[in-house]
Design a protein around this motif. Structure first.
Motif, PDB file in Angstrom:
ATOM      1  N   ASN A 179       0.823  -1.211   0.000  1.00 20.27           N
ATOM      2  CA  ASN A 179       0.000   0.000   0.000  1.00 20.27           C
ATOM      3  C   ASN A 179       0.861   1.267   0.000  1.00 20.27           C
ATOM      4  O   ASN A 179       0.620   2.210   0.767  1.00 20.27           O
ATOM      5  N   CYS A 180       1.876   1.273  -0.851  1.00 21.15           N
ATOM      6  CA  CYS A 180       2.762   2.439  -0.954  1.00 21.15           C
ATOM      7  C   CYS A 180       2.154   3.449  -1.928  1.00 21.15           C
ATOM      8  O   CYS A 180       1.976   3.126  -3.116  1.00 21.15           O
ATOM      9  N   PRO A 181       1.864   4.656  -1.483  1.00 17.49           N
ATOM     10  CA  PRO A 181       1.280   5.647  -2.382  1.00 17.49           C
ATOM     11  C   PRO A 181       2.266   6.194  -3.403  1.00 17.49           C
ATOM     12  O   PRO A 181       1.868   6.779  -4.411  1.00 17.49           O
ATOM     13  N   CYS A 182       3.571   6.038  -3.144  1.00 22.07           N
ATOM     14  CA  CYS A 182       4.566   6.560  -4.085  1.00 22.07           C
ATOM     15  C   CYS A 182       5.810   5.681  -4.051  1.00 22.07           C
ATOM     16  O   CYS A 182       6.035   4.924  -3.101  1.00 22.07           O
ATOM     17  N   SER A 183       6.621   5.798  -5.083  1.00 23.57           N
ATOM     18  CA  SER A 183       7.824   4.970  -5.185  1.00 23.57           C
ATOM     19  C   SER A 183       8.832   5.314  -4.097  1.00 23.57           C
ATOM     20  O   SER A 183       9.594   4.450  -3.651  1.00 23.57           O
ATOM     21  N   LYS A 184       8.864   6.554  -3.653  1.00 24.00           N
ATOM     22  CA  LYS A 184       9.850   6.975  -2.647  1.00 24.00           C
ATOM     23  C   LYS A 184       9.683   6.206  -1.344  1.00 24.00           C
ATOM     24  O   LYS A 184      10.662   5.870  -0.672  1.00 24.00           O
ATOM     25  N   LEU A 185       8.452   5.938  -0.957  1.00 27.80           N
ATOM     26  CA  LEU A 185       8.207   5.206   0.282  1.00 27.80           C
ATOM     27  C   LEU A 185       8.736   3.780   0.173  1.00 27.80           C
ATOM     28  O   LEU A 185       9.383   3.275   1.103  1.00 27.80           O
ATOM     29  N   LEU A 186       8.513   3.130  -0.957  1.00 29.52           N
ATOM     30  CA  LEU A 186       9.041   1.789  -1.162  1.00 29.52           C
ATOM     31  C   LEU A 186      10.570   1.807  -1.213  1.00 29.52           C
ATOM     32  O   LEU A 186      11.227   0.891  -0.726  1.00 29.52           O
ATOM     33  N   SER A 187      11.143   2.864  -1.781  1.00 31.23           N
ATOM     34  CA  SER A 187      12.603   2.992  -1.826  1.00 31.23           C
ATOM     35  C   SER A 187      13.183   3.073  -0.419  1.00 31.23           C
ATOM     36  O   SER A 187      14.224   2.466  -0.131  1.00 31.23           O
ATOM     37  N   ILE A 188      12.512   3.797   0.459  1.00 27.05           N
ATOM     38  CA  ILE A 188      12.964   3.895   1.849  1.00 27.05           C
ATOM     39  C   ILE A 188      12.837   2.540   2.535  1.00 27.05           C
ATOM     40  O   ILE A 188      13.741   2.116   3.273  1.00 27.05           O
ATOM     41  N   TYR A 189      11.727   1.823   2.294  1.00 27.13           N
ATOM     42  CA  TYR A 189      11.564   0.473   2.834  1.00 27.13           C
ATOM     43  C   TYR A 189      12.728  -0.413   2.410  1.00 27.13           C
ATOM     44  O   TYR A 189      13.331  -1.131   3.223  1.00 27.13           O
ATOM     45  N   LEU A 190      13.041  -0.382   1.117  1.00 26.00           N
ATOM     46  CA  LEU A 190      14.080  -1.255   0.566  1.00 26.00           C
ATOM     47  C   LEU A 190      15.455  -0.872   1.109  1.00 26.00           C
ATOM     48  O   LEU A 190      16.272  -1.743   1.442  1.00 26.00           O
ATOM     49  N   CYS A 191      15.719   0.410   1.223  1.00 26.67           N
ATOM     50  CA  CYS A 191      16.990   0.891   1.757  1.00 26.67           C
ATOM     51  C   CYS A 191      17.183   0.425   3.203  1.00 26.67           C
ATOM     52  O   CYS A 191      18.231  -0.118   3.568  1.00 26.67           O
ATOM     53  N   VAL A 192      16.154   0.608   4.017  1.00 22.92           N
ATOM     54  CA  VAL A 192      16.232   0.199   5.427  1.00 22.92           C
ATOM     55  C   VAL A 192      16.363  -1.311   5.553  1.00 22.92           C
ATOM     56  O   VAL A 192      17.117  -1.819   6.389  1.00 22.92           O
ATOM     57  N   SER A 193      15.657  -2.058   4.698  1.00 22.20           N
ATOM     58  CA  SER A 193      15.731  -3.523   4.771  1.00 22.20           C
ATOM     59  C   SER A 193      17.136  -4.013   4.448  1.00 22.20           C
ATOM     60  O   SER A 193      17.608  -4.998   5.032  1.00 22.20           O
ATOM     61  N   ARG A 194      17.830  -3.339   3.528  1.00 24.25           N
ATOM     62  CA  ARG A 194      19.198  -3.751   3.190  1.00 24.25           C
ATOM     63  C   ARG A 194      20.164  -3.402   4.323  1.00 24.25           C
ATOM     64  O   ARG A 194      21.126  -4.132   4.569  1.00 24.25           O
ATOM     65  N   ILE A 195      19.901  -2.314   5.002  1.00 30.32           N
ATOM     66  CA  ILE A 195      20.744  -1.958   6.148  1.00 30.32           C
ATOM     67  C   ILE A 195      20.562  -2.968   7.275  1.00 30.32           C
ATOM     68  O   ILE A 195      21.511  -3.369   7.945  1.00 30.32           O
TER      69      ILE A 195
END
Length: 231
Positions: A179-195
């Motif tokens: 339920n991501c309204p924009c790509s930026k939110l998913l990018s932050i999810y993915l960035c944090v998950s890799r960290i």
């Protein structure tokens, strides 16, 4: 990638003098303080022991590992190669403000991965500001600082730019499920998950069954701080 040759020369010879005799990858000089594992390694080989870094994509590793290096043995010399990672080429495009090449990146690897690289560039720049390598200012360090500043500014500008979501087909289904309204939110999810991947690979505590179920911490304070710093 870049290369440098070592060894003696040799006159004449034909094109066969330049044949590759052997090639190998140089082990990384500095491994991350907390090793990364792919889910396949963790679940499919419990008895043999999981192998770190195996099976992970370059996008999952390029924020923690330097560019891979290779040694190539030829008849008269030894050549060292350094592989240019996707993020290295991406930084060059940002530095030279090559918008056509940046658009090619968005179309080829996807908007989400480009935004994630922007986030890691910003995180690395922020870490450099907080922990400068030297207090002495030289022409070289000033030039490096200027380059970093331009790359960071362009990365921030690109991340803040509104781009149509249909530019990234790979993550469309994931965006809908989360339920991501924009790509930026998913990018932050993915960035944090890799960290946080190192902490998701294993339990935080280790239970020693052989010694009366003694419980100990799997990670040291320094290792946890290394993971937490970019957060």
């Amino acid at each position: 990638g870049s290369s440098s040759a070592r060894g003696g020369g040799g006159g004449g010879g034909g094109r066969h003098d330049n044949l590759i005799l052997a090639m190998c990858q140089v082990p990384p000089r500095h491994l991350p303080s907390v090793l990364l594992f792919s889910s396949k390694e963790l679940h499919n080989k419990p008895s043999a022991g999981a192998k770190p870094l195996v099976g992970l994509s370059q996008f999952a590793l390029q924020h923690v590992l330097p560019a891979p290096e290779f040694l190539c043995l030829r008849k008269h010399c030894l050549v060292a190669y350094r592989l240019r990672r996707t993020i290295d080429i991406f930084k060059e495009c940002l530095l030279h403000r090559n918008h056509a090449r940046i658009l090619h990146f968005v179309n080829s690897i996807g908007l989400i991965e480009c935004e994630v690289m922007c986030l890691f560039i910003l995180l690395a720049a922020a870490d450099t500001e907080q922990h400068p390598s030297s207090t002495t200012t030289t022409t070289a360090t000033t030039s490096t600082s200027t380059t970093t500043s331009v790359i960071r500014s362009e990365a921030l500008s690109l991340f803040q730019t509104e781009v149509s979501q249909h530019s990234d087909q790979l993550y469309q289904d994931l965006m809908l499920r989360l339920n991501c309204p924009c790509s930026k939110l998913l990018s932050i999810y993915l960035c944090v998950s890799r960290i946080l991947r190192p902490l998701w690979s294993h339990t935080i505590c280790v239970v020693d069954v052989a010694h009366n179920h003694l419980i100990s911490a799997r990670y040291s304070l320094e290792q946890l701080l290394a993971v937490a710093t970019p957060l």
